[in-house]
Design a protein around this motif. Sequence first.
Motif, mmCIF file in Angstrom:
data_model
loop_
_atom_site.group_PDB
_atom_site.id
_atom_site.type_symbol
_atom_site.label_atom_id
_atom_site.label_comp_id
_atom_site.label_asym_id
_atom_site.label_seq_id
_atom_site.Cartn_x
_atom_site.Cartn_y
_atom_site.Cartn_z
ATOM 1 N N LEU A 163 -50.716 -4.736 12.878
ATOM 2 C CA LEU A 163 -50.240 -5.147 11.617
ATOM 3 C C LEU A 163 -49.227 -4.362 11.145
ATOM 4 N N GLU A 164 -48.115 -4.611 10.647
ATOM 5 C CA GLU A 164 -47.023 -3.954 9.861
ATOM 6 C C GLU A 164 -46.828 -4.305 8.427
ATOM 7 N N LEU A 165 -47.070 -3.468 7.511
ATOM 8 C CA LEU A 165 -46.733 -3.889 6.090
ATOM 9 C C LEU A 165 -46.155 -2.751 5.194
ATOM 10 N N THR A 166 -45.787 -3.211 4.178
ATOM 11 C CA THR A 166 -45.374 -2.034 3.062
ATOM 12 C C THR A 166 -46.489 -1.563 2.559
ATOM 13 N N HIS A 167 -46.535 -0.254 2.094
ATOM 14 C CA HIS A 167 -47.903 0.703 1.579
ATOM 15 C C HIS A 167 -47.956 -0.258 0.355
ATOM 16 N N ARG A 168 -47.105 -0.786 -0.545
ATOM 17 C CA ARG A 168 -47.330 -1.424 -1.859
ATOM 18 C C ARG A 168 -46.884 -2.966 -1.645
ATOM 19 N N HIS A 169 -47.079 -3.575 -2.494
ATOM 20 C CA HIS A 169 -46.446 -5.110 -2.306
ATOM 21 C C HIS A 169 -45.236 -5.098 -2.311
ATOM 22 N N PRO A 170 -44.459 -6.022 -1.450
ATOM 23 C CA PRO A 170 -42.962 -5.800 -1.179
ATOM 24 C C PRO A 170 -42.033 -5.999 -2.406
ATOM 25 N N ARG A 211 -45.205 5.796 7.803
ATOM 26 C CA ARG A 211 -43.801 6.377 7.887
ATOM 27 C C ARG A 211 -42.827 5.883 6.812
ATOM 28 N N GLU A 212 -41.768 6.378 6.602
ATOM 29 C CA GLU A 212 -40.858 5.721 5.818
ATOM 30 C C GLU A 212 -40.151 4.771 6.643
ATOM 31 N N ALA A 213 -39.876 3.927 5.699
ATOM 32 C CA ALA A 213 -39.178 2.492 6.573
ATOM 33 C C ALA A 213 -37.779 2.975 7.224
ATOM 34 N N PRO A 214 -37.508 2.289 8.304
ATOM 35 C CA PRO A 214 -36.370 2.644 9.081
ATOM 36 C C PRO A 214 -34.995 2.079 8.422
ATOM 37 N N LEU A 215 -35.300 1.163 7.552
ATOM 38 C CA LEU A 215 -34.059 0.763 7.029
ATOM 39 C C LEU A 215 -33.958 0.708 5.621
ATOM 40 N N GLU A 216 -32.584 0.641 4.985
ATOM 41 C CA GLU A 216 -32.551 0.638 3.583
ATOM 42 C C GLU A 216 -32.750 -0.660 3.126
ATOM 43 N N ARG A 217 -33.425 -1.043 1.936
ATOM 44 C CA ARG A 217 -33.639 -2.308 1.478
ATOM 45 C C ARG A 217 -32.387 -3.187 1.306
ATOM 46 N N PHE A 218 -31.379 -2.230 0.542
ATOM 47 C CA PHE A 218 -30.147 -3.166 0.524
ATOM 48 C C PHE A 218 -29.200 -1.985 0.661
ATOM 49 N N SER A 219 -27.939 -2.621 1.225
ATOM 50 C CA SER A 219 -26.710 -1.731 1.563
ATOM 51 C C SER A 219 -25.725 -1.686 0.363
ATOM 52 N N THR A 220 -25.940 -2.543 -0.668
ATOM 53 C CA THR A 220 -25.004 -2.401 -1.896
ATOM 54 C C THR A 220 -25.761 -2.954 -3.040
ATOM 55 N N MET A 247 -28.680 0.004 -12.552
ATOM 56 C CA MET A 247 -28.052 1.268 -12.479
ATOM 57 C C MET A 247 -28.611 1.759 -13.959
ATOM 58 N N GLU A 248 -28.698 1.280 -15.034
ATOM 59 C CA GLU A 248 -29.322 1.982 -16.161
ATOM 60 C C GLU A 248 -30.540 2.306 -16.133
ATOM 61 N N LEU A 249 -31.445 1.632 -15.443
ATOM 62 C CA LEU A 249 -32.717 1.870 -15.353
ATOM 63 C C LEU A 249 -33.120 2.901 -14.115
ATOM 64 N N GLY A 250 -32.160 3.352 -13.446
ATOM 65 C CA GLY A 250 -32.160 4.259 -12.295
ATOM 66 C C GLY A 250 -32.925 3.825 -11.061
ATOM 67 N N MET A 251 -32.647 2.704 -10.720
ATOM 68 C CA MET A 251 -33.060 1.791 -9.678
ATOM 69 C C MET A 251 -32.264 1.802 -8.482
ATOM 70 N N TRP A 252 -30.886 2.157 -8.540
ATOM 71 C CA TRP A 252 -29.904 2.631 -7.390
ATOM 72 C C TRP A 252 -29.691 3.742 -7.096
ATOM 73 N N PRO A 253 -29.597 4.236 -5.773
ATOM 74 C CA PRO A 253 -30.215 3.168 -4.814
ATOM 75 C C PRO A 253 -31.775 3.050 -4.856
ATOM 76 N N VAL A 254 -31.990 1.920 -4.111
ATOM 77 C CA VAL A 254 -33.634 1.851 -4.217
ATOM 78 C C VAL A 254 -34.119 2.757 -3.125
ATOM 79 N N PRO A 255 -35.341 3.384 -3.488
ATOM 80 C CA PRO A 255 -36.038 4.427 -2.480
ATOM 81 C C PRO A 255 -36.495 3.418 -1.253
ATOM 82 N N ARG A 256 -36.629 4.020 -0.154
ATOM 83 C CA ARG A 256 -37.092 3.459 0.952
ATOM 84 C C ARG A 256 -38.481 3.188 0.768
#
Length: 268
Positions: A163-170, A211-220, A247-256
């Motif tokens: 099984l593969e899953l994110t550590h927390r709910h996606p 491990r850290e996810a190999p891909l960014e969640r979003f590219s832009t 941006m105002e909430l400090g959510m970008w870029p989204v951490p992997r």
Amino acid sequence: MDAEELSSLWRERLGSWAIPERILKQAPADPWGHNPTRFATRTDRALADPDRGPTMTRLAEALPEGGSLLDVGAGTGASSLPLRDRVGELFAVDSSAAMLDELVLKADKLGVSVTRVKGRWPDAATDVPVCDVAIAAHVIYNVPDAREFLAALDAHTRRRVVLELTHRHPMSWLEPLWEHFHGVSRPVRPIAEDVVALAAAMGYGVRVEEREAPLERFSTLEELAASACHRICLDPARAEEVGNTAMELGMWPVPRDRWVTIWWDHRE
């Protein structure tokens, strides 16, 4: 706690992620739906640049040359088609016909033999034979009855379950936006450790790699905003507002994300 108690707790915690009815009623589209095109792009990327992480490693080492692979929640094949050189027969299970259509098109081009099974696991298990290896990637957070889900995977595998899953709910990354736009706090559980605890209580020899996810969640930022509008039930026309808020909430870029691989070898 025993397996029954842990299974009940999983169901309860997963149920707490239900979107309040007052918000769901105003959703322009199904907030839980997935875009086959986005999944297909992810599969193309996985084929062009195969991941060498623990999930693919544990699958490859257990899958015999020309063996059978069961992919539950297969999507467009990102977790199974990269093993094309080893797979003799792929059994792809998914509730989305559009996803399976994309998978079959890609498999045909790669020369991979596929049996497609439309349905939800474990309901669809009766249409699938016992396979050498099984993979269920990024699907368990959609499963209310995790105990039955895991048991059916093990029963249909002669060598290994992965099984593969994110550590927390996606959808956890959306918490600040839910709070900002709807005044709603999202749950913390369930998390990957809850799956591990349940599988262990069921008697499986569970092993875990993270491990850290190999891909960014979003590219832009625009991609983030469009996805967020969909997930939190906002009109797509508010995408610019959502992007600015992120941006105002400090959510970008989204951490992997942190990705967790859970696996065990089948025992008779």
